[in-house]
Design a protein around this motif. Sequence first.
Motif, PDB file in Angstrom:
ATOM      1  N   ILE A   1       0.862  -1.175   0.000  1.00  0.00           N
ATOM      2  CA  ILE A   1       0.000   0.000   0.000  1.00  0.00           C
ATOM      3  C   ILE A   1       0.896   1.222   0.000  1.00  0.00           C
ATOM      4  CG2 ILE A   1      -1.759   1.318   1.233  1.00  0.00           C
ATOM      5  CD1 ILE A   1      -2.744  -1.268   2.453  1.00  0.00           C
ATOM      6  N   SER A   2       0.664   2.131  -0.922  1.00  0.00           N
ATOM      7  CA  SER A   2       1.514   3.313  -1.053  1.00  0.00           C
ATOM      8  C   SER A   2       0.642   4.551  -1.200  1.00  0.00           C
ATOM      9  CB  SER A   2       2.434   3.175  -2.271  1.00  0.00           C
ATOM     10  OG  SER A   2       3.214   4.337  -2.441  1.00  0.00           O
ATOM     11  N   LEU A   3       1.002   5.601  -0.454  1.00  0.00           N
ATOM     12  CA  LEU A   3       0.283   6.874  -0.528  1.00  0.00           C
ATOM     13  C   LEU A   3       1.315   7.994  -0.670  1.00  0.00           C
ATOM     14  CD1 LEU A   3      -2.234   8.656  -0.347  1.00  0.00           C
ATOM     15  CD2 LEU A   3      -2.024   8.574   2.151  1.00  0.00           C
ATOM     16  N   ASN A   4       1.305   8.662  -1.805  1.00  0.00           N
ATOM     17  CA  ASN A   4       2.222   9.768  -2.073  1.00  0.00           C
ATOM     18  C   ASN A   4       1.417  11.049  -2.241  1.00  0.00           C
ATOM     19  OD1 ASN A   4       4.164   7.812  -2.110  1.00  0.00           O
ATOM     20  ND2 ASN A   4       4.584   7.937  -4.284  1.00  0.00           N
ATOM     21  N   LYS A   5       1.675  12.029  -1.380  1.00  0.00           N
ATOM     22  CA  LYS A   5       1.039  13.336  -1.487  1.00  0.00           C
ATOM     23  C   LYS A   5       2.118  14.370  -1.778  1.00  0.00           C
ATOM     24  CE  LYS A   5      -3.023  12.561   1.427  1.00  0.00           C
ATOM     25  NZ  LYS A   5      -3.786  13.026   2.608  1.00  0.00           N
ATOM     26  N   TYR A   6       1.862  15.172  -2.795  1.00  0.00           N
ATOM     27  CA  TYR A   6       2.855  16.137  -3.262  1.00  0.00           C
ATOM     28  C   TYR A   6       2.175  17.495  -3.358  1.00  0.00           C
ATOM     29  CZ  TYR A   6       6.235  18.344  -6.419  1.00  0.00           C
ATOM     30  OH  TYR A   6       7.145  19.187  -6.996  1.00  0.00           O
ATOM     31  N   ASN A   7       2.466  18.383  -2.403  1.00  0.00           N
ATOM     32  CA  ASN A   7       1.929  19.738  -2.396  1.00  0.00           C
ATOM     33  C   ASN A   7       3.086  20.706  -2.641  1.00  0.00           C
ATOM     34  OD1 ASN A   7      -0.649  18.781  -1.717  1.00  0.00           O
ATOM     35  ND2 ASN A   7      -0.088  18.710   0.443  1.00  0.00           N
ATOM     36  N   TYR A   8       2.979  21.467  -3.713  1.00  0.00           N
ATOM     37  CA  TYR A   8       4.113  22.260  -4.189  1.00  0.00           C
ATOM     38  C   TYR A   8       3.626  23.670  -4.491  1.00  0.00           C
ATOM     39  CZ  TYR A   8       8.011  23.529  -7.319  1.00  0.00           C
ATOM     40  OH  TYR A   8       9.085  24.132  -7.920  1.00  0.00           O
ATOM     41  N   LYS A   9       4.246  24.657  -3.833  1.00  0.00           N
ATOM     42  CA  LYS A   9       3.893  26.057  -4.047  1.00  0.00           C
ATOM     43  C   LYS A   9       5.164  26.846  -4.324  1.00  0.00           C
ATOM     44  CE  LYS A   9       1.188  29.851  -2.105  1.00  0.00           C
ATOM     45  NZ  LYS A   9       0.395  30.311  -0.933  1.00  0.00           N
ATOM     46  N   PRO A  10       5.539  27.041  -5.600  1.00  0.00           N
ATOM     47  CA  PRO A  10       6.764  27.793  -5.910  1.00  0.00           C
ATOM     48  C   PRO A  10       6.586  29.277  -5.615  1.00  0.00           C
ATOM     49  CG  PRO A  10       5.586  27.272  -7.926  1.00  0.00           C
ATOM     50  CD  PRO A  10       4.834  26.597  -6.810  1.00  0.00           C
ATOM     51  N   LEU A  11       7.683  29.933  -5.220  1.00  0.00           N
ATOM     52  CA  LEU A  11       7.646  31.351  -4.880  1.00  0.00           C
ATOM     53  C   LEU A  11       8.492  32.170  -5.847  1.00  0.00           C
ATOM     54  CD1 LEU A  11       7.944  31.014  -1.002  1.00  0.00           C
ATOM     55  CD2 LEU A  11       5.874  31.313  -2.368  1.00  0.00           C
ATOM     56  N   THR A  12       9.802  31.942  -5.844  1.00  0.00           N
ATOM     57  CA  THR A  12      10.685  32.691  -6.745  1.00  0.00           C
ATOM     58  C   THR A  12      11.781  31.782  -7.271  1.00  0.00           C
ATOM     59  OG1 THR A  12      12.171  33.386  -4.956  1.00  0.00           O
ATOM     60  CG2 THR A  12      10.309  34.843  -5.484  1.00  0.00           C
ATOM     61  N   ARG A  13      12.429  32.254  -8.329  1.00  0.00           N
ATOM     62  CA  ARG A  13      13.556  31.523  -8.907  1.00  0.00           C
ATOM     63  C   ARG A  13      14.443  32.509  -9.652  1.00  0.00           C
ATOM     64  NH1 ARG A  13      13.146  27.214 -14.013  1.00  0.00           N
ATOM     65  NH2 ARG A  13      15.325  27.389 -14.643  1.00  0.00           N
ATOM     66  N   GLN A  14      15.753  32.357  -9.502  1.00  0.00           N
ATOM     67  CA  GLN A  14      16.709  33.076 -10.343  1.00  0.00           C
ATOM     68  C   GLN A  14      17.750  32.096 -10.832  1.00  0.00           C
ATOM     69  OE1 GLN A  14      18.298  36.808  -9.015  1.00  0.00           O
ATOM     70  NE2 GLN A  14      20.054  36.728 -10.407  1.00  0.00           N
ATOM     71  N   THR A  15      17.898  32.010 -12.140  1.00  0.00           N
ATOM     72  CA  THR A  15      18.880  31.133 -12.770  1.00  0.00           C
ATOM     73  C   THR A  15      19.833  31.972 -13.595  1.00  0.00           C
ATOM     74  OG1 THR A  15      17.260  29.346 -12.908  1.00  0.00           O
ATOM     75  CG2 THR A  15      19.216  29.162 -14.287  1.00  0.00           C
ATOM     76  N   ASN A  16      21.112  31.898 -13.275  1.00  0.00           N
ATOM     77  CA  ASN A  16      22.143  32.586 -14.038  1.00  0.00           C
ATOM     78  C   ASN A  16      22.755  31.623 -15.046  1.00  0.00           C
ATOM     79  OD1 ASN A  16      21.780  34.938 -12.481  1.00  0.00           O
ATOM     80  ND2 ASN A  16      23.246  34.227 -10.948  1.00  0.00           N
TER      81      ASN A  16
END
Length: 822
Positions: free
Chosen positions: A308-323
């Motif tokens: 039995i497997s239960l995967n919960k994924y709650n994702y709230k991105p805020l900011t990102r900077q990629t150089n």
Amino acid sequence: MKQLRNLLAFFSLISFFLSWSQTATVRGVVLDENNVGLADVNIITSTGEGSQTNENGFYLIEIPAEREVTIIFSHISHKNSSVTLTLGKDDDYELNPIMNTEVEEFGEVIVTANRRKAVQGIKTISPKAIRLIPGANAGVENVLKSLPGVNSNNELSTQYSVRGGNFDENLIYVNEIEVYRPFLIRSGQQEGLSFVNPDLVQNVDFSAGGFQAKFGDKLSSVLDISYKTPVAFGAGLDASLLGGSAYVEGITPNGKLSGVAGLRYRDNSLLVNTKETETNFRPTFIDAQTYFTYKFSGKFHLNFLGNISLNKYNYKPLTRQTNFGTLQNPIALLVFYEGQEVDEYQTVFGALKANYFLNDKLTLKLIGSAYHTTEQEHFDILAQYRLGEVNSDIGGDDLGEVEFSEGIGSQLTHARNDLDALIFNLEHRGIYTEDDTQIDWGVKYTREDIRDRVVEWEVIDSAGFAIRPPGSEFNDQPYSPFEGPLEAFENIRARNNTVIDRVSGFVQWSQRDDWGDHEVWYNAGVRAHHWSVNDEATAGNSSQTVFSPRAQFAIKPAWQKDMLFRISGGWYHQPPFYRELRDSMGVVQPNVKAQQSIHLVLGNDYSFEMWGRPFKLTSEAYYKSLTDVNPYTLENVRIRYRARNNAKAYAYGFGLQLNGEFVPGTESWISFGYLKTEENIDNRGYIARPTDQRLKFAMLFQDYVPRIPDLKMYLNLVYNTGLPGGSPSYADPYIFQNRLRDYKRADVGVSYVLTDGKKTYPKGHWLHKFRELSVGAEIFNIFDVRNSITNTWVRDVYTQREFGIPNFMTQRVFNVRLSMKF
């Protein structure tokens, strides 16, 4: 009176023989230090019975019941092992002893290792190494990625590609039961846990190609796992900052019921919080597994595997900077996010396996399993971005900040994807052995009932102008007005109710023989697979049948050097699974045919001694010719198929692995692989496939401090050249053939062993209750290398250029770990 005495003597004799006829059965597999079955082990009891293990290490012996009996296991190159048992009448007891190597000086190298798996081209992996080797996703797959021909550039994922194949081309069995993984997962950080629980594992076998007909219908590899059948009570606990696991195992006093159960919890936030994107992220991955065996008699055993497997994924991105960019022209992508993603994957899996040992030659098996998964993938995320030049003035106050914007825009993505799938299997297998000949056969029925809703759309705005979908009417605003309707850049909507019925079967023959002074092994077999697809949404249906002949040959010459040569190959087919039937617009195409691949594998094993310790060099060269190929794009771990058999491809390469005791008393290995795989879509010419990872180097190394042998070190080092990465999902792959940067990663773990099997304490000491206890620390990505998994494609509306901005993986992470066994 004389007749009475004779009658009493007769009954006494009968009673004596009856008492001896009350017997119990002891059976099992004798293992060496690497958990490989050991052949030709002599088995003698204190009451005079005797037996010997076969080429697989299996034995069976009957002993008197209700008596104390000592069983002694002896082998020419191993230390004797013994156990004393008292069993009841008709008890059936499983005993799997492990025999340690006896160190002696020989005038020449004497080869006594079990060759059964080596001749089949199967790599055996130590369960101990699986549990000890550090990795962001520690477990079976973590060790697999160190083997030649097995590639992955995603430490958050348990998926792997083998010799140019993709993630969907790998078979996974647990105790001969095929297992599945969720359908909708698109990112490695959503996976959480592999199906295989390392705490429950007893044997791990892996084949990277040219495998036998008894294994199923996939194109690339087979991972064959055996879970434990305990012979005594045991328990264990493992805890770290990434989660924890616990297991318990045991057996009833009469030996009829035995089982092992494990519980795992994982939290990836420690790893994900090191990525560039600042997030509110709290995933929960929970998994519970059991494996039980009940022995009704010496002839009939029943096994149960549950998960039995239960995967919960709650994702709230805020900011990102990629150089990115160059030193002369540094560029940065700065993103501000709104919205969130809420995903949930629930899977339930159960299987029953009945084994009937008709006699010493014939074993019959019946396997039934059911897999049910309900998955949801819901997100609404608005990303507002600035693309511009970065201040590179070392003495400036705003060093590294965007000072001039070349592009401004936004991207709104939406999904409401839901899937409900039920997969049922019923299979019969049989094994017949006669001297050095073995015949295997099987027949299997599978029903796949899948209900799937796909709703995805994406709107892209650049500098205030909505970007229209690819291939639509040209829009040259702001220079001339455009009066057409607004359209989403990408819009996918589908509802599928699909039922797939499959009937497959195989038969194969294996033979060991002598060719003069040389030993030879043969294997030949054929598989057949018939399936029919019915889709309610498109009212389409289709049925097809394929045959897959396969063969292996190995020879061990009677040379002074310990060498083994093998050749294997066949015509392999992969009938389409549901994901392969679904095209890029989410619509099921029932007429998709099976992909085909012709395998040719040449291999050599060379066992030798170096520095007075055993070593083994394994080398393999392979070639695969593929037809009716179903092209796909690869985005993180999500595969999107075209659902058309409009390509052909090839893959070739070679792999080397040297393993042995680089440090006395430990096993380490070094791997090197070369691969080239290309495809030709619609006869437009050959281009690199998404899994064309040319060079691979890996090392698993174990060491300890000589003066403090309880202080141990484990190093996991991987280097892969870059994948052909990345093109936008809508783009023509013939235009985008750029590659991602090379993947370089090193994980190291240090542990101190407080107690183990070699270090015991008297009763009353607080460590006496522990069978094993260790504490340690791990450093993942010790050199803090910025590895990328995909590109995010951003358009500069002024120059009409499109930039591929790398999506970087995890940075350096520290972890602490506590492991114990009772």
